[in-house]
Scaffold this motif. Sequence first.
Motif, PDB file in Angstrom:
ATOM      1  N   ASN A 116       1.019  -1.137  -0.222  1.00 57.20           N
ATOM      2  CA  ASN A 116      -0.193  -0.052   0.291  1.00 57.20           C
ATOM      3  C   ASN A 116       0.891   1.473  -0.139  1.00 57.20           C
ATOM      4  OD1 ASN A 116       0.039   1.489   2.920  1.00 57.20           O
ATOM      5  ND2 ASN A 116       0.767  -1.083   3.295  1.00 57.20           N
ATOM      6  N   HIS A 118       0.763   4.117   1.468  1.00 58.98           N
ATOM      7  CA  HIS A 118       1.615   4.533   2.917  1.00 58.98           C
ATOM      8  C   HIS A 118       2.660   4.203   3.582  1.00 58.98           C
ATOM      9  CE1 HIS A 118       1.924   6.396   7.210  1.00 58.98           C
ATOM     10  NE2 HIS A 118       1.459   5.282   7.775  1.00 58.98           N
ATOM     11  N   SER A 119       2.738   2.323   3.739  1.00 59.41           N
ATOM     12  CA  SER A 119       3.634   1.656   4.225  1.00 59.41           C
ATOM     13  C   SER A 119       4.863   1.669   3.027  1.00 59.41           C
ATOM     14  CB  SER A 119       3.032   0.527   4.332  1.00 59.41           C
ATOM     15  OG  SER A 119       1.980  -0.175   5.063  1.00 59.41           O
ATOM     16  N   ARG A 121       5.974   4.420   1.299  1.00 63.55           N
ATOM     17  CA  ARG A 121       6.735   5.773   2.148  1.00 63.55           C
ATOM     18  C   ARG A 121       7.347   5.670   2.811  1.00 63.55           C
ATOM     19  NH1 ARG A 121       5.231  10.961   0.989  1.00 63.55           N
ATOM     20  NH2 ARG A 121       3.263  10.502  -0.910  1.00 63.55           N
ATOM     21  N   CYS A 122       6.801   4.711   4.152  1.00 62.31           N
ATOM     22  CA  CYS A 122       7.421   4.497   5.191  1.00 62.31           C
ATOM     23  C   CYS A 122       8.271   3.737   5.550  1.00 62.31           C
ATOM     24  CB  CYS A 122       6.785   4.067   6.524  1.00 62.31           C
ATOM     25  SG  CYS A 122       5.056   4.936   7.035  1.00 62.31           S
ATOM     26  N   SER A 209       0.450   3.561  12.515  1.00 64.24           N
ATOM     27  CA  SER A 209       0.949   4.209  11.858  1.00 64.24           C
ATOM     28  C   SER A 209       2.738   3.635  10.937  1.00 64.24           C
ATOM     29  CB  SER A 209       1.817   5.632  12.599  1.00 64.24           C
ATOM     30  OG  SER A 209       3.161   4.592  13.551  1.00 64.24           O
ATOM     31  N   PRO A 212      -1.863   0.829   7.443  1.00 59.71           N
ATOM     32  CA  PRO A 212      -2.837   1.174   7.598  1.00 59.71           C
ATOM     33  C   PRO A 212      -3.939  -0.131   8.058  1.00 59.71           C
ATOM     34  CG  PRO A 212      -2.236   2.157   5.806  1.00 59.71           C
ATOM     35  CD  PRO A 212      -1.218   1.209   6.595  1.00 59.71           C
TER      36      PRO A 212
END
Length: 270
Positions: A116, A118-119, A121-122, A209, A212
């Motif tokens: 995904n 978001h992950s 990017r992390c 965080s 998700p």
Amino acid sequence: MYWESHGPADGETVVLSSGLGGSSNYWAAQLPALTKRYRVLVYDHFGTGRSRGDLPEFYTVEAMAAELGGLLEQQVSGPVHFIGHALGGLIGLELARRSPEMVASLLLINAWSEPNAHSRRCFSVRRKLLLNSGPEAYLEAQPLFLFPPVWIAANSEWLEQESSHALASFPPPANVLRRIAALQAWQPAAQELAEVRAETLVLATRDDSLVPWTCSQKLAARLPNSGIRLLPEGGHAVNITEAERFNELMLDHLRKHRLPAEAFNTQEAL
């Protein structure tokens, strides 16, 4: 691979598999609750901690599952209960799909079935920290991805100690980068997840965080024998931040899927 066995040698076996860090020490808060009844096998993933070795360039989650499967063939007779955190959960899914006779039940903590944004990017940030600033900066930032802010503020001394220990045993940076690449590349087809027949509880936290909670929701929907439990708080490492509550859910899950005595025959603990 480094491994340890705890608890009664004649009990049902529970295998604990940690996330990206790969350390068996991650499960310290679960061992006292489990070892009263279960034989617990914990291990350091290959290429991390005390499982020394250089990972190949194109390392995969499938290879991680094969490594664990080899260990279980040597140390356990009969099916096991598997509890995996994040990457550890992906390893459990692969093991259950490829060797269904080995896995009686799964408890997957903040896991997923596909990448995904978001992950991604992390993990990109974590890679850049390791490459450009080194292991110390990587470890300093790590709690931001694992724990809620209030918990971090209240446990700063413990976090400093953990960071010091982790730095002293930090694996080769190339191993960490290849493990990140492996988990990001893992994306099983729908029919592959449908092959996982083990009774599964997918557990997620709404304030994670790093991953998700909707990722766990999607994962549970793709597994044929699964249920999902969403907790309001606890962050990515909920088994540490909410250990008592997590342990209750864990033991309840294991009780529901208790094996008949004839289904397991563990070897003598070493």
